[in-house]
Design an enzyme around this catalytic site. Structure first.
Site, PDB file in Angstrom:
ATOM      1  N   ASP A  54       0.822  -1.211   0.000  1.00 10.89           N
ATOM      2  CA  ASP A  54       0.000   0.000   0.000  1.00 10.89           C
ATOM      3  C   ASP A  54       0.858   1.264   0.000  1.00 10.89           C
ATOM      4  O   ASP A  54       1.960   1.276   0.540  1.00 10.89           O
ATOM      5  CB  ASP A  54      -0.909  -0.028   1.244  1.00 10.89           C
ATOM      6  N   HIS A  71       2.125   3.408  -9.207  1.00 10.28           N
ATOM      7  CA  HIS A  71       1.916   1.967  -9.434  1.00 10.28           C
ATOM      8  C   HIS A  71       3.099   1.352 -10.182  1.00 10.28           C
ATOM      9  O   HIS A  71       3.478   0.214  -9.935  1.00 10.28           O
ATOM     10  CB  HIS A  71       0.610   1.726 -10.194  1.00 10.28           C
ATOM     11  N   LEU A 165      10.561 -20.485  -4.811  1.00  9.99           N
ATOM     12  CA  LEU A 165       9.566 -19.609  -4.184  1.00  9.99           C
ATOM     13  C   LEU A 165       8.208 -19.723  -4.883  1.00  9.99           C
ATOM     14  O   LEU A 165       8.124 -19.707  -6.110  1.00  9.99           O
ATOM     15  CB  LEU A 165      10.050 -18.150  -4.283  1.00  9.99           C
TER      16      LEU A 165
HETATM   17  C1  IPE Z   1      -5.464  -2.725  -0.057  1.00 10.88           C
HETATM   18  O1  IPE Z   1      -5.138  -1.401  -0.229  1.00 10.88           O
HETATM   19  C2  IPE Z   1      -5.457  -3.448  -1.373  1.00 10.88           C
HETATM   20  C3  IPE Z   1      -4.163  -3.588  -2.012  1.00 10.88           C
HETATM   21  C4  IPE Z   1      -3.005  -3.252  -1.519  1.00 10.88           C
HETATM   22  C5  IPE Z   1      -4.203  -4.226  -3.299  1.00 10.88           C
HETATM   23  P1  IPE Z   1      -6.269  -0.277  -0.404  1.00 10.88           P
HETATM   24  O2  IPE Z   1      -5.538   1.008  -0.585  1.00 10.88           O
HETATM   25  O3  IPE Z   1      -7.223  -0.666  -1.459  1.00 10.88           O
HETATM   26  O4  IPE Z   1      -7.006  -0.345   1.013  1.00 10.88           O
HETATM   27  P2  IPE Z   1      -7.799   0.758   1.809  1.00 10.88           P
HETATM   28  O5  IPE Z   1      -8.852   1.318   0.881  1.00 10.88           O
HETATM   29  O6  IPE Z   1      -6.833   1.802   2.225  1.00 10.88           O
HETATM   30  O7  IPE Z   1      -8.365   0.034   2.987  1.00 10.88           O
HETATM   31  C1  IPE Z   2      -1.719   0.203  -3.350  1.00 12.26           C
HETATM   32  O1  IPE Z   2      -1.475   1.564  -3.432  1.00 12.26           O
HETATM   33  C2  IPE Z   2      -1.978  -0.411  -4.696  1.00 12.26           C
HETATM   34  C3  IPE Z   2      -3.367  -0.804  -4.940  1.00 12.26           C
HETATM   35  C4  IPE Z   2      -4.335  -0.753  -4.067  1.00 12.26           C
HETATM   36  C5  IPE Z   2      -3.703  -1.293  -6.271  1.00 12.26           C
HETATM   37  P1  IPE Z   2      -2.636   2.630  -3.396  1.00 12.26           P
HETATM   38  O2  IPE Z   2      -3.002   3.005  -4.786  1.00 12.26           O
HETATM   39  O3  IPE Z   2      -3.754   2.176  -2.533  1.00 12.26           O
HETATM   40  O4  IPE Z   2      -1.903   3.855  -2.693  1.00 12.26           O
HETATM   41  P2  IPE Z   2      -2.528   4.902  -1.693  1.00 12.26           P
HETATM   42  O5  IPE Z   2      -3.102   4.142  -0.547  1.00 12.26           O
HETATM   43  O6  IPE Z   2      -3.585   5.654  -2.457  1.00 12.26           O
HETATM   44  O7  IPE Z   2      -1.386   5.762  -1.282  1.00 12.26           O
HETATM   45 MG    MG Z   3      -4.119   2.377  -0.548  1.00 15.70          MG
END
Ligand code: IPE
Ligand code: IPE
Ligand code: MG
Length: 294
Positions: A54, A71, A165
């Site tokens: 995240d 990303h 792995l």
């Molecule tokens: C969780 O992250 C999902 C992934 C890392 C793929 P999100 O960014 O979607 O989660 P929330 O919305 O902060 O809970």
């Molecule tokens: C995690 O990073 C990746 C996915 C959920 C696909 P985010 O896109 O949720 O990044 P933040 O939480 O907005 O910083």
């Molecule tokens: Mg996120």
């Protein structure tokens, strides 16, 4: 990308593992391993590490970059984490790449994530394969964009006989959906079995006794993505979440019953091998009791 634990130098990679585990091929949490990369000394290694990757968006925002740049950087961090886990002899690495809730994001972001996935799967497949990594996908991934699906199926197929792995990519994954899917399947199997045994719905005590036999923690676990479908992966020993958030966000709710958690403020694109190693160091000092006493 270069992994150090590739097929050609497996023997060398293995030589740094302690002998009993090496002989049996059994990597368990109770065994002590050395991490070849970082000369960390003695570490109690987890068998299964799961990561909630995240913080890509916030990482990009802080740099005034588009979310997709975040990303893109996140994919590179995922490759590096895979390489580290492979080098260190971790048996299972599960990465949360796209949740069932992430479809709520803009079409541009969702489409971009899957395009990046194709790009990196294409560029990394040969290395992954050479390094004996077996790629699995878990989740309702038939629903992802067709081009990404084709690439992933090719990757799963190519690496299916690898023995290093196990990299599980959670894609269109949601734990609640996984649980409901498991319940449906188990109910169907139960009905079938009750029919075969010709047990009447009116025979309450017999029905209850049979259902207690058919529906167990074990049989239910086998219905999850981590169950029979992926060769019954052990529950994650350690779940890491980056970006300072401290929640599961619908990830491995059933499987996390006795997982250790590690939360780091580091945004996913900045998650390095050193940060990973620090977390493993901390994990190795934890006392896991599983409800018992020492
Ligand atoms: C969780 O992250 C999902 C992934 C890392 C793929 P999100 O960014 O979607 O989660 P929330 O919305 O902060 O809970
Ligand atoms: C995690 O990073 C990746 C996915 C959920 C696909 P985010 O896109 O949720 O990044 P933040 O939480 O907005 O910083
Ligand atoms: Mg996120």
């Amino acid at each position: 990308m270069e992994f150090s634990g590739n097929k050609t130098d497996t023997a060398q990679g293995k030589s740094s593992l302690n002998t009993s585990a090496e002989a049996s091929g059994d990597i368990t949490t109770s065994k002590r391993f050395q991490i070849p990369c970082c000369d960390s000394g003695d570490l109690k290694m987890p068998t299964h590490v799961a990561i909630i990757m995240d913080g890509n968006g916030r990482w990009a925002k802080k740099r005034s970059l588009p979310r997709l740049a975040g990303h893109n950087a996140g994919m590179k961090a995922m490759i590096e984490a895979t390489r580290a886990a492979s080098d260190w002899g971790i048996k299972y690495l599960t990465v949360y790449a796209f949740s069932t809730e992430n479809w709520k994001r803009s079409q541009e972001e969702v489409g971009g994530i899957f395009k990046l996935l194709i790009k990196y799967v294409e560029s990394e497949l040969r290395e992954l394969h050479r390094n004996n990594v077996k790629v699995n996908v878990m989740g309702d991934y038939e629903k992802i964009p067709a081009a990404a699906l084709v690439k992933l199926k090719e990757t799963i197929e190519t690496t299916s006989n690898n023995t290093g792995l196990n990299l599980n990519i959670a894609l269109n994954y949601g734990s609640r959906a996984e649980i409901i899917r498991g319940i449906r399947s188990l109910v169907q199997k139960s009905l079938q079995e009750l029919r075969e045994l010709e047990i009447s719905e009116k025979n309450d005590s017999e029905l209850k006794a049979r259902l207690e036999e058919i529906i167990t923690e074990g049989s239910f676990s086998r219905e999850l993505y981590t169950g029979d479908e992926l060769g019954n992966i052990p529950d994650p020993d350690l779940i890491i979440r980056t970006s300072g958030e401290e929640r599961l966000s619908n990830f491995l709710l059933w499987q996390a019953a006795y997982s250790e958690f590690a939360f780091t403020p580091v945004m996913w694109p900045e998650f390095t091998r050193e940060e990973f190693k620090k977390i493993l160091d901390d994990y190795s000092n934890r006392d896991r009791r599983f409800g018992g006493r020492k």
